[in-house]
Enzyme design. Structure first.
Site, short mmCIF file in Angstrom:
data_model
loop_
_atom_site.label_atom_id
_atom_site.label_comp_id
_atom_site.label_asym_id
_atom_site.label_seq_id
_atom_site.Cartn_x
_atom_site.Cartn_y
_atom_site.Cartn_z
CG HIS A 117 -1.82 -1.19 1.29
ND1 HIS A 117 -2.54 -1.51 2.42
CD2 HIS A 117 -2.09 -2.16 0.38
CE1 HIS A 117 -3.22 -2.62 2.21
NE2 HIS A 117 -2.96 -3.04 0.98
CG HIS B 146 -7.34 -3.25 -1.59
ND1 HIS B 146 -6.86 -2.22 -0.81
CD2 HIS B 146 -6.55 -4.31 -1.32
CE1 HIS B 146 -5.84 -2.65 -0.10
NE2 HIS B 146 -5.63 -3.92 -0.39
CG ASP C 109 -3.12 -5.40 -2.96
OD1 ASP C 109 -2.75 -4.53 -2.14
OD2 ASP C 109 -3.90 -6.32 -2.66
CG HIS D 30 0.55 -9.47 -2.86
ND1 HIS D 30 0.50 -8.14 -3.20
CD2 HIS D 30 -0.26 -9.61 -1.78
CE1 HIS D 30 -0.30 -7.51 -2.35
NE2 HIS D 30 -0.77 -8.38 -1.48
#
Length: 315
Positions: free
Chosen positions: A84, A242, A246, A269
Site C-alpha cells: 500500500h 484495492h 496491490d 502478489h
C-alpha cells in the site's frame, strides 16, 4: 490531454511520520519518510534496536508473497506489507525516498492508502534536477498460473486493467480499467481497503497472520456473504480497486516507472511479482527511456538511453 511524461525525478520536501499497527503482527510500528537524493530510489531502513539494515524496494529483494509483499528474508530480517505504501509512491510519482521503520511490517492504518497520501501531501513533493528514466514496454509479456494470468503490453501511457472473480456474491466478477496518474490514484484507488472473509480468520490467526486485523482496517465479508462493516463500501467495486492498488504497489518494485499496460485476471502478489520478473528478465521486451527536450505546444518525446548493468531493472 494525452499521456503526460514528467521529465525530472522527485522526492519529498520535508520528513513525515506515521504510527500504526501491523495487520499481521499486531505490533505498533512507526514509519518516518525522509527526502532522498536523485538516483537513490526507494530504500527501507530497519531500525529495531540493533544495527539498521537496508532493503531496496526492488522485485529482486522480494522474499515472500503470501498474503502480502515482503522484502527480505521471511525467517530473518524483513519488511512486510509494503504494497500500500509502494502504491502511494507509484501513484503520486515519488522517485526517491528513505523510509525509516522500527518494526518488521508497514502499518495497515485504515487498510487503504489514504494516510500515506496525506503524509506525503503534508511533506510536499520536490522536483530534482536529474532526468527521470522510464521502463517502456515494447512487446507483450505474459505469465499464466492455472486460470490466472497477468501480462504487460505496449501502451502510450501507464494503464492498469485488473479483473477479479470470486465465488462470493459479495464480490463476484469486477473489472477496473484506467490510465493512471496522481489525480486518478487519489480519486479512484487510494481509499479502497484491503478485504477478507470471516470464515478465514481463525485459520489465519492459528498461522500467525491477521493478528492486527479488525473492522477498522479491513473490509470483512461475513458467513452470509455480506460486508459486515457498518459503513459499507467506499466504492461500489471497492474490492477490485484495492486489487489494483496491490498491483500498483507490487509493480512499483520495478525500480523505475513503467510505460505500458498491465493486465491481470484473478491475480495477486505472487502473480504480480512473477510478471514483473518475467518482463525485466527479457531485455527484448522493454527499453529504458527518458524525455528529450520539449518544444512549445508539443508533448515531450522519449529517447532510449544506455542502461547500466547495475540498474534496478536488471534482475
Amino acid at each position: 490531454m494525452g499521456f503526460v511524461l514528467h521529465d525530472y525525478q522527485t522526492t519529498l520536501k520535508s520528513r513525515a511520520t506515521l504510527t500504526g499497527t501491523g495487520v499481521h503482527s499486531g505490533n505498533s510500528v512507526t514509519v518516518h519518510f525522509l527526502p532522498a537524493d536523485a538516483d537513490t530510489g526507494v530504500v527501507f531502513q530497519l531500525s529495531n534496536g540493533g544495527e539498521g539494515r537496508e532493503f531496496r524496494a526492488l522485485v529482486s529483494e522480494v522474499g515472500a508473497t503470501d498474503l502480502c509483499t515482503m522484502l527480505g528474508d521471511p525467517a530473518g530480517e524483513h519488511i512486510a506489507t509494503v504494497e500500500h505504501l509502494m502504491a502511494t509512491v507509484f501513484g503520486l510519482g515519488i522517485d526517491n525516498l528513505v523510509i525509516e521503520i522500527d518494526g518488521h511490517e508497514v502499518p495497515i492504518l485504515d487498510g487503504s492508502a489514504m494516510a500515506f497520501v496525506e503524509a506525503i501531501d503534508q511533506a510536499g513533493i520536490d522536483t530534482l534536477p536529474v532526468k527521470r528514466r522510464y521502463i517502456r514496454v515494447v512487446k507483450p509479456v505474459r505469465i499464466e498460473n492455472g486460470a490466472s494470468w497477468a501480462e504487460f503490453r505496449p501502451y502510450d501511457g501507464t494503464r492498469f486493467e485488473i479483473e477479479i472473480d470470486f465465488e462470493s456474491p459479495a464480490i463476484g466478477r469486477q473489472l477496473f480499467a484506467s490510465d493512471m496518474n496522481a489525480d486518478i490514484f487519489r480519486r479512484d484507488i487510494a481509499r479502497a481497503r484491503t478485504f477478507g472473509f470471516m470464515k478465514d480468520v481463525e485459520r489465519l490467526w492459528a498461522a500467525g497472520y491477521a493478528l492486527g486485523s479488525s473492522l477498522e482496517n479491513s473490509l470483512v465479508i461475513g458467513d452470509d456473504n455480506r460486508v459486515i462493516n457498518m459503513g459499507g463500501l467506499r466504492y461500489p467495486n471497492e474490492f477490485v480497486r484495492h486489487k489494483t492498488m496491490d498491483a500498483m504497489g507490487d509493480l512499483a518494485l520495478a525500480g523505475a516507472r513503467f510505460i505500458g499496460c498491465f493486465r491481470s485476471y484473478r491475480g495477486g502478489h505472487r502473480l504480480n511479482a512473477a510478471a514483473l520478473r518475467r518482463l525485466l528478465s527479457d531485455r527484448s521486451a522493454f527499453e529504458i527511456v527518458e524525455t528529450t527536450r520539449r518544444e512549445r505546444g508539443r508533448a515531450a518525446e522519449m529517447n532510449a538511453v544506455y542502461a547500466p548493468v547495475y540498474g534496478p531493472w536488471m534482475v
